[in-house]
Motif scaffolding. Structure first.
Motif, PDB file in Angstrom:
ATOM      1  N   MET A   1       0.946  -1.256  -0.027  1.00 22.33           N
ATOM      2  CA  MET A   1      -0.091   0.190  -0.117  1.00 22.33           C
ATOM      3  C   MET A   1       0.957   1.208  -0.045  1.00 22.33           C
ATOM      4  O   MET A   1       0.498   2.251  -0.597  1.00 22.33           O
ATOM      5  N   GLN A   2       2.055   1.304   0.557  1.00 20.64           N
ATOM      6  CA  GLN A   2       2.630   2.447   0.531  1.00 20.64           C
ATOM      7  C   GLN A   2       3.373   2.467  -0.772  1.00 20.64           C
ATOM      8  O   GLN A   2       3.416   3.747  -1.100  1.00 20.64           O
ATOM      9  N   GLN A   3       3.398   1.684  -1.563  1.00 17.43           N
ATOM     10  CA  GLN A   3       3.948   1.807  -2.952  1.00 17.43           C
ATOM     11  C   GLN A   3       2.951   2.146  -3.921  1.00 17.43           C
ATOM     12  O   GLN A   3       3.065   2.959  -4.912  1.00 17.43           O
ATOM     13  N   GLU A   4       1.707   1.838  -3.551  1.00 16.52           N
ATOM     14  CA  GLU A   4       0.681   2.037  -4.341  1.00 16.52           C
ATOM     15  C   GLU A   4      -0.562   3.023  -3.861  1.00 16.52           C
ATOM     16  O   GLU A   4      -1.467   3.257  -4.032  1.00 16.52           O
ATOM     17  N   GLU A   5      -0.156   3.836  -2.983  1.00 14.35           N
ATOM     18  CA  GLU A   5      -0.977   4.719  -2.036  1.00 14.35           C
ATOM     19  C   GLU A   5      -1.814   5.696  -2.954  1.00 14.35           C
ATOM     20  O   GLU A   5      -2.957   5.837  -2.573  1.00 14.35           O
ATOM     21  N   SER A   6      -1.309   6.220  -3.971  1.00 16.42           N
ATOM     22  CA  SER A   6      -1.864   7.144  -4.633  1.00 16.42           C
ATOM     23  C   SER A   6      -3.090   6.618  -5.560  1.00 16.42           C
ATOM     24  O   SER A   6      -4.094   7.124  -5.771  1.00 16.42           O
ATOM     25  N   ASP A   7      -2.941   5.254  -5.736  1.00 19.18           N
ATOM     26  CA  ASP A   7      -3.967   4.449  -6.437  1.00 19.18           C
ATOM     27  C   ASP A   7      -5.012   3.862  -5.644  1.00 19.18           C
ATOM     28  O   ASP A   7      -6.116   3.488  -6.333  1.00 19.18           O
ATOM     29  N   ILE A   8      -4.935   3.729  -4.378  1.00 19.57           N
ATOM     30  CA  ILE A   8      -5.971   2.971  -3.596  1.00 19.57           C
ATOM     31  C   ILE A   8      -7.112   3.517  -3.463  1.00 19.57           C
ATOM     32  O   ILE A   8      -8.077   2.753  -3.645  1.00 19.57           O
ATOM     33  N   PRO A   9      -7.435   4.859  -3.303  1.00 25.68           N
ATOM     34  CA  PRO A   9      -8.589   5.358  -3.034  1.00 25.68           C
ATOM     35  C   PRO A   9      -9.298   4.988  -4.397  1.00 25.68           C
ATOM     36  O   PRO A   9     -10.558   4.859  -4.355  1.00 25.68           O
ATOM     37  N   ASN A  10      -8.848   5.165  -5.723  1.00 30.79           N
ATOM     38  CA  ASN A  10      -9.566   4.892  -6.910  1.00 30.79           C
ATOM     39  C   ASN A  10      -9.921   3.563  -6.997  1.00 30.79           C
ATOM     40  O   ASN A  10     -10.670   3.057  -7.541  1.00 30.79           O
ATOM     41  N   ALA A  11      -8.811   2.652  -6.516  1.00 31.51           N
ATOM     42  CA  ALA A  11      -9.026   1.221  -6.426  1.00 31.51           C
ATOM     43  C   ALA A  11     -10.134   0.615  -5.679  1.00 31.51           C
ATOM     44  O   ALA A  11     -10.925  -0.019  -5.937  1.00 31.51           O
ATOM     45  N   ILE A  12     -10.419   1.424  -4.613  1.00 37.38           N
ATOM     46  CA  ILE A  12     -11.549   1.184  -3.755  1.00 37.38           C
ATOM     47  C   ILE A  12     -12.662   1.324  -4.336  1.00 37.38           C
ATOM     48  O   ILE A  12     -13.781   0.629  -4.447  1.00 37.38           O
ATOM     49  N   LYS A  13     -13.003   2.484  -4.873  1.00 34.53           N
ATOM     50  CA  LYS A  13     -14.094   2.824  -5.644  1.00 34.53           C
ATOM     51  C   LYS A  13     -14.291   1.775  -6.877  1.00 34.53           C
ATOM     52  O   LYS A  13     -15.414   1.508  -7.131  1.00 34.53           O
ATOM     53  N   ARG A  14     -13.316   1.669  -7.687  1.00 37.62           N
ATOM     54  CA  ARG A  14     -13.689   0.781  -8.833  1.00 37.62           C
ATOM     55  C   ARG A  14     -13.940  -0.694  -8.236  1.00 37.62           C
ATOM     56  O   ARG A  14     -15.024  -1.245  -8.881  1.00 37.62           O
ATOM     57  N   LEU A  15     -13.543  -1.087  -7.359  1.00 32.17           N
ATOM     58  CA  LEU A  15     -13.774  -2.483  -6.599  1.00 32.17           C
ATOM     59  C   LEU A  15     -15.310  -2.524  -6.128  1.00 32.17           C
ATOM     60  O   LEU A  15     -16.063  -3.171  -6.373  1.00 32.17           O
ATOM     61  N   GLN A  16     -15.371  -1.381  -5.676  1.00 33.12           N
ATOM     62  CA  GLN A  16     -16.999  -1.016  -4.872  1.00 33.12           C
ATOM     63  C   GLN A  16     -17.813  -1.364  -6.121  1.00 33.12           C
ATOM     64  O   GLN A  16     -19.203  -1.888  -6.203  1.00 33.12           O
ATOM     65  N   SER A  17     -17.676  -0.424  -7.411  1.00 25.32           N
ATOM     66  CA  SER A  17     -18.379  -0.400  -8.285  1.00 25.32           C
ATOM     67  C   SER A  17     -18.492  -1.726  -9.230  1.00 25.32           C
ATOM     68  O   SER A  17     -19.527  -2.107  -9.390  1.00 25.32           O
ATOM     69  N   ASN A  18     -17.445  -2.293  -9.315  1.00 30.14           N
ATOM     70  CA  ASN A  18     -17.257  -3.606  -9.877  1.00 30.14           C
ATOM     71  C   ASN A  18     -18.022  -4.679  -9.153  1.00 30.14           C
ATOM     72  O   ASN A  18     -18.721  -5.647  -9.781  1.00 30.14           O
ATOM     73  N   GLU A  19     -18.259  -4.609  -7.827  1.00 31.11           N
ATOM     74  CA  GLU A  19     -18.746  -5.563  -6.935  1.00 31.11           C
ATOM     75  C   GLU A  19     -20.211  -5.693  -6.985  1.00 31.11           C
ATOM     76  O   GLU A  19     -20.960  -6.470  -7.231  1.00 31.11           O
ATOM     77  N   ALA A  20     -20.688  -4.115  -7.021  1.00 32.58           N
ATOM     78  CA  ALA A  20     -22.262  -3.988  -7.184  1.00 32.58           C
ATOM     79  C   ALA A  20     -22.701  -4.349  -8.647  1.00 32.58           C
ATOM     80  O   ALA A  20     -23.602  -5.088  -8.735  1.00 32.58           O
ATOM     81  N   TYR A  21     -21.628  -4.101  -9.618  1.00 30.75           N
ATOM     82  CA  TYR A  21     -22.182  -4.638 -11.138  1.00 30.75           C
ATOM     83  C   TYR A  21     -22.306  -6.113 -11.257  1.00 30.75           C
ATOM     84  O   TYR A  21     -22.951  -6.831 -11.971  1.00 30.75           O
ATOM     85  N   LEU A  22     -21.215  -6.750 -10.475  1.00 28.65           N
ATOM     86  CA  LEU A  22     -21.205  -8.237 -10.528  1.00 28.65           C
ATOM     87  C   LEU A  22     -22.220  -8.791  -9.955  1.00 28.65           C
ATOM     88  O   LEU A  22     -22.907  -9.926 -10.391  1.00 28.65           O
ATOM     89  N   GLU A  23     -22.633  -8.296  -8.941  1.00 30.45           N
ATOM     90  CA  GLU A  23     -24.123  -8.803  -8.179  1.00 30.45           C
ATOM     91  C   GLU A  23     -25.217  -8.665  -9.026  1.00 30.45           C
ATOM     92  O   GLU A  23     -26.083  -9.494  -9.167  1.00 30.45           O
ATOM     93  N   THR A  24     -25.339  -7.468  -9.704  1.00 32.00           N
ATOM     94  CA  THR A  24     -26.307  -7.265 -10.707  1.00 32.00           C
ATOM     95  C   THR A  24     -26.408  -8.344 -11.869  1.00 32.00           C
ATOM     96  O   THR A  24     -27.410  -8.861 -12.397  1.00 32.00           O
ATOM     97  N   ILE A  25     -24.940  -8.586 -12.284  1.00 29.41           N
ATOM     98  CA  ILE A  25     -24.874  -9.508 -13.398  1.00 29.41           C
ATOM     99  C   ILE A  25     -25.257 -10.984 -12.970  1.00 29.41           C
ATOM    100  O   ILE A  25     -25.780 -11.705 -13.565  1.00 29.41           O
TER     101      ILE A  25
END
Length: 390
Positions: A117-141
């Protein structure tokens, strides 16, 4: 970055591509230019999607190889050259241990997770949002897939019921015809023997025979019409299900990759883990600023590693123990080699899948008529995007 990443599981691309190929184009569909065109277009879309994945894997493969080259550089040093690096790293390890003991009574997250996380800190907030969105879409699928599976099963069951009904009606019609003929013979013999007028009985018999034959026949015709409608609806459900499966495979791959990458089970856990990291990072940063000794040894280590022209010198600040303990270095190297081997296997299989999809598209191109040339031009443009298509 992708240094020293562990994966809990590795889903095979073979299974995912097998799912995509289930029942998409049968022999009857190959005679339908419209379905063939849809089939070819779907293959082209899959080719584009797969090459994007290959590009990401190539970039990761290059990074992993660079880290392996750094380890090889360190392993190639003489004992005299290694000594100052090992001494500095030992001090860094000791200072980090002291800092850790003072600032934390218990670990909030694992060292490997903190390092990543130290190495990827700048991308993690976006990664969380992407994962939340993908999980919601996956449940719809998933809900869509269950609905389509149920609808497909219902229409197929309805077809079977109609088929059984047609068989029953056909048997009933044969029985009615046989009974009618038998009754007619008996009536005819009786009329000849007795010589009586039996026109009314003949009319009743004919009426009953017509009902016994025509009604089942009409029911059979209606069942045949219903069966065609049920088949059309079942085929439509299968087509939609196959499209949803493609989305499901892609989205599952994205969710699984993100979870495996950050060693979590879902977005909620990643968000919690990131919060723990931020708290620990703030504490480490506060202590680091008051630790002149650690800063001194850090700068010295970076200077030594910079002279070695290493790909990434700062990563060793969080993995200084590998510079001290050869067993740690061996373990890190093994992890990188394993990861690179998996990346190579994934890329090789993806390339093979692209060639296979291209072959399928070209094989059906001749059946597209005037659209064949246009789709062939699209394939050429796709090939120009990435040499892996050629």
């Amino acid at each position: 970055m992708f240094f020293f990443k562990r994966r809990k599981k590795e889903k095979t691309l073979e299974n995912k591509f097998d799912e995509l190929n289930e029942g998409i184009l049968n022999e009857k569909d190959r005679e339908n230019p419209h379905k063939v065109e849809h089939y070819v277009i779907e293959r082209l879309e899959q080719m584009i999607e797969t090459t994007k994945e290959i590009e990401d894997e190539k970039a990761e493969y290059k990074v992993v190889t660079s880290y392996l080259n750094d380890i090889q550089t360190l392993e190639g040093l003489t004992e005299e050259e290694k000594k100052p690096i090992t001494d500095i790293a030992s001090n860094i390890v000791a200072l980090n241990k002291t800092r850790y003991e003072l600032m934390h009574s218990e670990k909030k997250i694992a060292d490997v997770q903190f390092a990543q996380m130290q190495q990827e800190e700048s991308d993690i907030p976006n990664a969380i949002k992407r994962l939340q969105s993908n999980e919601a879409y996956l449940e719809t699928i998933r809900r869509d897939m269950k609905y389509l599976e149920r609808e497909k099963g219902e229409w197929q069951l309805y077809q079977e019921i109609l088929s059984h009904d047609r068989v029953k009606m056909q048997k009933f019609m044969y029985v009615a015809a046989g009974l009618s003929v038998t009754a007619a013979l008996i009536l005819l013999i009786t009329q000849i023997i007795l010589g009586t007028d039996m026109r009314l009985i003949w009319m009743i018999l004919i009426f009953i025979a017509v009902l016994g034959i025509c009604l089942p026949y009409l029911k059979m015709m209606n069942d045949r019409t219903e069966s065609r409608r049920a088949k059309a609806n079942a085929d439509k459900a299968i087509t939609l299900l196959n499209k949803v499966k493609i989305k499901y495979v892609n989205m599952t791959n994205a969710v699984d990759y993100a979870c495996e990458k950050y060693h979590v089970r879902n977005a909620k856990e990643l968000e919690f883990l990131y919060g723990q990291y931020q708290e620990e990072a703030r504490e480490k940063e506060t202590f680091r600023k008051t630790s002149d000794d650690l800063d001194y040894y850090t700068q010295n280590l970076l200077q030594y590693l910079t002279r070695l022209r290493m790909y990434d010198t700062r990563v060793w600040l969080t993995h200084a123990n590998a510079l001290v303990d050869s067993r740690e270095m061996v373990e890190l190297k093994h992890e990188l080699l394993t990861r690179r081997q998996k990346l190579r296997a994934r890329m090789e299989y993806s390339v093979g899948s692209i060639h296979e999809m291209k072959g399928e598209a070209l094989k059906n191109m001749s059946k597209l008529g005037n659209n064949a040339y246009q789709l062939e031009q699209i394939i050429r443009k796709i090939e120009a995007m990435n040499p892996v298509f050629k």
